[in-house]
Write a protein that holds these residues in place. Structure first.
Motif, short mmCIF file in Angstrom:
data_model
loop_
_atom_site.label_atom_id
_atom_site.label_comp_id
_atom_site.label_asym_id
_atom_site.label_seq_id
_atom_site.Cartn_x
_atom_site.Cartn_y
_atom_site.Cartn_z
N ALA A 17 66.50 -4.38 35.97
CA ALA A 17 67.52 -5.42 35.90
C ALA A 17 67.59 -5.97 34.48
CB ALA A 17 67.22 -6.55 36.87
N GLY A 18 68.80 -6.32 34.05
CA GLY A 18 69.01 -6.89 32.73
C GLY A 18 69.73 -8.20 32.80
N ALA A 19 69.95 -8.80 31.65
CA ALA A 19 70.70 -10.06 31.58
C ALA A 19 72.15 -9.81 31.94
CB ALA A 19 70.59 -10.65 30.18
N ARG A 20 72.81 -10.86 32.42
CA ARG A 20 74.21 -10.77 32.77
C ARG A 20 75.02 -10.19 31.61
NH1 ARG A 20 78.07 -15.80 33.86
NH2 ARG A 20 79.70 -14.85 35.13
N ARG A 37 60.72 0.26 22.52
CA ARG A 37 59.73 -0.29 21.60
C ARG A 37 59.99 -1.78 21.35
NH1 ARG A 37 56.30 2.62 19.20
NH2 ARG A 37 57.61 4.47 19.45
N GLY A 38 58.99 -2.59 21.65
CA GLY A 38 59.08 -4.02 21.40
C GLY A 38 59.77 -4.82 22.48
N LEU A 39 60.32 -4.17 23.50
CA LEU A 39 60.97 -4.92 24.57
C LEU A 39 59.95 -5.70 25.38
CD1 LEU A 39 63.59 -2.45 26.11
CD2 LEU A 39 63.99 -4.32 24.50
N ARG A 40 60.33 -6.89 25.81
CA ARG A 40 59.49 -7.67 26.70
C ARG A 40 60.02 -7.48 28.12
NH1 ARG A 40 58.33 -14.24 26.69
NH2 ARG A 40 56.48 -14.14 28.04
N ILE A 41 59.19 -6.87 28.95
CA ILE A 41 59.61 -6.48 30.29
C ILE A 41 58.78 -7.23 31.33
CG2 ILE A 41 59.70 -4.56 31.94
CD1 ILE A 41 60.44 -2.76 29.62
N GLY A 42 59.47 -7.87 32.25
CA GLY A 42 58.80 -8.54 33.36
C GLY A 42 58.54 -7.58 34.50
N ALA A 97 63.00 -15.17 30.35
CA ALA A 97 61.88 -14.97 29.43
C ALA A 97 61.70 -13.51 29.02
CB ALA A 97 60.59 -15.48 30.07
N PHE A 98 62.49 -12.62 29.62
CA PHE A 98 62.30 -11.19 29.41
C PHE A 98 63.60 -10.51 28.98
CE2 PHE A 98 59.34 -12.64 32.69
CZ PHE A 98 58.13 -12.23 32.15
N ASP A 99 63.45 -9.37 28.34
CA ASP A 99 64.63 -8.55 28.03
C ASP A 99 65.12 -7.83 29.28
OD1 ASP A 99 64.65 -9.05 25.14
OD2 ASP A 99 62.77 -7.89 25.13
N TYR A 100 64.18 -7.33 30.07
CA TYR A 100 64.50 -6.62 31.31
C TYR A 100 63.41 -6.90 32.32
CZ TYR A 100 67.78 -4.31 28.24
OH TYR A 100 68.78 -4.10 27.34
N VAL A 101 63.72 -6.71 33.58
CA VAL A 101 62.76 -6.90 34.66
C VAL A 101 62.71 -5.62 35.49
CG1 VAL A 101 62.29 -8.13 36.82
CG2 VAL A 101 62.98 -9.40 34.77
N GLU A 136 54.74 -7.70 31.18
CA GLU A 136 54.01 -8.89 31.62
C GLU A 136 54.37 -9.19 33.06
OE1 GLU A 136 54.91 -12.07 28.92
OE2 GLU A 136 55.03 -10.70 27.21
N PRO A 137 53.40 -9.67 33.84
CA PRO A 137 53.70 -9.99 35.24
C PRO A 137 54.72 -11.11 35.37
CG PRO A 137 51.50 -10.75 34.63
CD PRO A 137 52.00 -9.93 33.49
#
Length: 474
Positions: free
Chosen positions: A442-445, A263-268, A378-382, A302-303
């Motif tokens: 994928a996530g941030a380092r 919920r609320g995550l920004r996903i690329g 720009a994203f939490d996860y891709v 988001e794309p």
């Protein structure tokens, strides 16, 4: 210690958490479970060829020792009595490490590599090692040392690679725990093509020996839960890895945060790698379906525009060609002649590269890293396809069957090796012919736990999964 098998799943199907609970309750014995896994391997292996150094008696000895510890109420570690396998290239003391190639001298290893040491310290039962292609330089099970490994979902297809046998073993029920390695996709590609789960952790999260730029060891399992459990053991420190991260006591048991995690995550949403082979329609449709499920669960999807380029992929390819060319050139001619011809042709194509060409090629690793980190920031996860196509013919060394275009399928996976970011593959659907389709997350380092949590949330919302493949009738 016995169980009524008429009211419980087959023992080789049970995950690590269920096994450990049964051991605590003394409703199951590690010996019974190991015997069941051995039977499953013996049923599958004539067709699958996923194992090397499959030694049932040694496995049963380990299981008996584990049973004795559990009967005393003194388990050795987090994985005591749980069956598992290790990839060929993860050294085990006293055993040769052939690296999938007939060109490698079979010299017994002096010590366990870090992942092997950690599993043994935790009490896991090492049932077998698993196959890989020559030097791990293919995304297939084609090897001059091992028999040709196949995919249990369709024996005419390969399991992927280079963790070929591990991917096939997990899907076929060779116990719940498997360890592979990855430098450009070698955990995630077979995971995607075999319908299992795998996490390529942040570089250095799991100590490995020898370390190398982008190289990671990781779990290969049927469930997110089992991979999380393995991370608690595999991530323990080992000074031999000069690239390892400072040890962190991460709460791996907090991998399940439920669907609310989304919920609320920004996903690329990355649907175009920017290089290599185009994404096949069935793959794209499955990834778009997964994206819709994320949105329904409250994430903002988001794309994401492609950030890799063909020059980046080609540069890494050319650098690896030169590295392999130098390695093979150092071998006596008789040994070099034993290397898979496809790999010889790929490596020898670098013979004419000059210094500036190799230097410029080497810079593509860093450019890839910069591009990946910037695009993902720009994203939490891709999320993306794990690969642009499903599993391909087992006999082929690569989807293109062209050594000069042999890495065209790793455009989605390789950037996260170079950026050191954690990235997982989880099954998200099937082709019309019934082959699994992998979704990469994928996530941030350093956010390995977050990737596990998002993976677990997706595991809860994804469409119904098909039954695991069964051994062919004999």
């Amino acid at each position: 210690m016995s169980t009524d098998t008429s009211t419980t799943p087959a023992l080789h199907e049970l995950g690590a958490h269920a096994l450990l609970q049964a051991y605590r309750e003394r409703s199951l014995s590690p010996v019974e479970v190991t015997e069941a896994v051995i039977r499953q391997i013996e049923c599958w292996e004539p067709a699958l060829c996923a194992t090397w150094l499959f030694r049932p008696e040694q496995a049963l000895d380990q299981a008996r020792a584990s049973e004795a510890r559990w009967l005393k109420g003194q388990p050795q570690g987090l994985l005591d009595g749980v069956p598992g396998t290790l990839k060929d290239n993860i050294a085990t003391a006293g055993d040769p490490t052939p690296l999938g190639s007939a060109a490698v001298s079979l010299v017994p290893a002096a010590a366990d590599a870090p992942p092997a040491a950690r599993l043994k310290e935790a009490g896991a039962v090492i049932v077998s090692k698993t196959t890989m292609p020559d030097y791990g330089m293919l995304s297939s099970g084609l090897s001059t040392f091992h028999p040709l490994s196949r995919n249990p979902w369709d024996l005419s297809k390969g399991p992927g690679g280079s963790s070929a046998g591990a991917g096939a073993a997990a899907a076929a029920g060779y116990g719940p725990l498997h360890v592979g390695t990855d430098i450009g996709g070698s955990l995630r590609l077979p995971a995607g093509w075999c319908g299992i789960y795998s996490l390529k952790p942040s570089l250095g999260r799991i100590p490995i020996d020898p370390p190398f730029t982008g190289r990671a060891a990781g779990p290969m399992t049927r469930t997110v839960a089992d991979s999380a459990l393995m991370m608690a053991t595999l991530s323990l420190p080992d000074a031999r890895d000069t690239m390892s991260l400072p040890y962190q006591d991460i709460a791996w048991d907090q991998f399940d945060q439920g669907v609310d995690k989304l919920r609320g995550l920004r996903i690329g949403l990355l649907l175009d790698a920017g290089c290599g082979l185009p994404v096949e329609p069935e793959i794209r449709a499955a990834i778009e379906r997964a994206a819709a499920l994320f949105e329904q669960a409250g994430a903002r999807v988001e794309p994401l525009a492609p950030f890799m380029t063909q020059a980046m992929l080609d540069g890494m390819d050319h650098y690896w060609r030169m590295r392999s060319h130098l390695d093979l050139s150092a071998l006596p001619a008789a040994q070099a002649d034993r290397v898979l011809p496809y790999i010889r042709q790929w490596a020898d194509s670098a013979a004419g590269f000059d210094g500036p060409h190799v230097f410029n090629a080497s810079q593509q690793f860093h450019l890839t890293r910069l591009a990946a980190v910037k695009a993902c920031s720009a994203f939490d996860y891709v999320i993306s396809p794990t690969s642009p196509m499903p599993a391909f013919a087992a006999e082929l060394p690569s989807p293109t069957n062209d050594p000069l275009h042999g890495l065209e399928h790793i455009g989605f996976t390789v950037p996260f090796n170079m950026s050191e970011q954690p990235a997982a593959s989880i099954n998200c659907g099937y082709t019309q012919s019934g082959l699994p389709i992998g979704l990469q997350i994928a996530g941030a380092r350093f956010d390995d736990l977050g990737v596990l949590q998002v993976s677990r949330a997706f595991e809860l919302i994804r469409d119904a999964q098909r039954p695991w493949p069964q051994p062919p009738e004999t």
